[in-house]
Enzyme design. Structure first.
Site, PDB file in Angstrom:
ATOM      1  N   HIS A  46      -2.995   6.468  -4.818  1.00  0.00           N
ATOM      2  CA  HIS A  46      -2.129   6.823  -3.696  1.00  0.00           C
ATOM      3  C   HIS A  46      -2.963   7.263  -2.516  1.00  0.00           C
ATOM      4  O   HIS A  46      -4.143   7.562  -2.651  1.00  0.00           O
ATOM      5  CB  HIS A  46      -1.135   7.919  -4.092  1.00  0.00           C
ATOM      6  CG  HIS A  46      -1.774   9.256  -4.315  1.00  0.00           C
ATOM      7  ND1 HIS A  46      -1.906  10.187  -3.322  1.00  0.00           N
ATOM      8  CD2 HIS A  46      -2.337   9.794  -5.423  1.00  0.00           C
ATOM      9  CE1 HIS A  46      -2.513  11.264  -3.802  1.00  0.00           C
ATOM     10  NE2 HIS A  46      -2.789  11.043  -5.077  1.00  0.00           N
ATOM     11  N   CYS A  47      -2.343   7.264  -1.359  1.00  0.00           N
ATOM     12  CA  CYS A  47      -3.027   7.768  -0.171  1.00  0.00           C
ATOM     13  C   CYS A  47      -2.185   8.878   0.440  1.00  0.00           C
ATOM     14  O   CYS A  47      -0.972   8.932   0.259  1.00  0.00           O
ATOM     15  CB  CYS A  47      -3.325   6.654   0.835  1.00  0.00           C
ATOM     16  SG  CYS A  47      -1.921   5.713   1.388  1.00  0.00           S
ATOM     17  N   GLY A  48      -2.840   9.754   1.125  1.00  0.00           N
ATOM     18  CA  GLY A  48      -2.193  10.934   1.659  1.00  0.00           C
ATOM     19  C   GLY A  48      -1.137  10.657   2.707  1.00  0.00           C
ATOM     20  O   GLY A  48      -0.135  11.353   2.780  1.00  0.00           O
ATOM     21  N   ALA A  49      -1.325   9.624   3.490  1.00  0.00           N
ATOM     22  CA  ALA A  49      -0.388   9.343   4.573  1.00  0.00           C
ATOM     23  C   ALA A  49       0.705   8.367   4.163  1.00  0.00           C
ATOM     24  O   ALA A  49       1.616   8.105   4.927  1.00  0.00           O
ATOM     25  CB  ALA A  49      -1.139   8.792   5.783  1.00  0.00           C
ATOM     26  N   ALA A  51       0.276   5.275   3.776  1.00  0.00           N
ATOM     27  CA  ALA A  51       0.013   4.035   4.512  1.00  0.00           C
ATOM     28  C   ALA A  51      -0.370   2.935   3.519  1.00  0.00           C
ATOM     29  O   ALA A  51      -0.178   3.081   2.327  1.00  0.00           O
ATOM     30  CB  ALA A  51      -1.090   4.274   5.537  1.00  0.00           C
TER      31      ALA A  51
END
Length: 71
Positions: A46-49, A51
């Protein structure tokens, strides 16, 4: 104090959330990390934003390691 499951490992890949970010340079290392995680059970990417960086890395992994095409 929260309890943490020590059997879960994580790794943070720092990739800037920008259209010109060179995400390609991370493909090899991320691929090895995903392979290692899958040998132990499962993997969450996963990515924090929220995106497309995480999706891009997973697609790159599938294309490289499972010999899938983008289509």
């Amino acid at each position: 104090m929260p309890q943490y499951d020590r059997s879960i490992s994580h790794h943070k890949f720092v990739i800037h959330d920008a259209k010109n970010a060179n995400i390609y340079i991370h493909f090899e290392q991320v691929s090895k990390w995903i392979d290692s995680g899958l040998q132990q059970g499962s993997v969450l990417v996963h990515c924090g934003a929220g995106a497309s960086r995480s999706a891009t890395l997973v697609v790159a992994y599938l294309m490289r390691n499972k010999r899938l095409t983008f289509q």
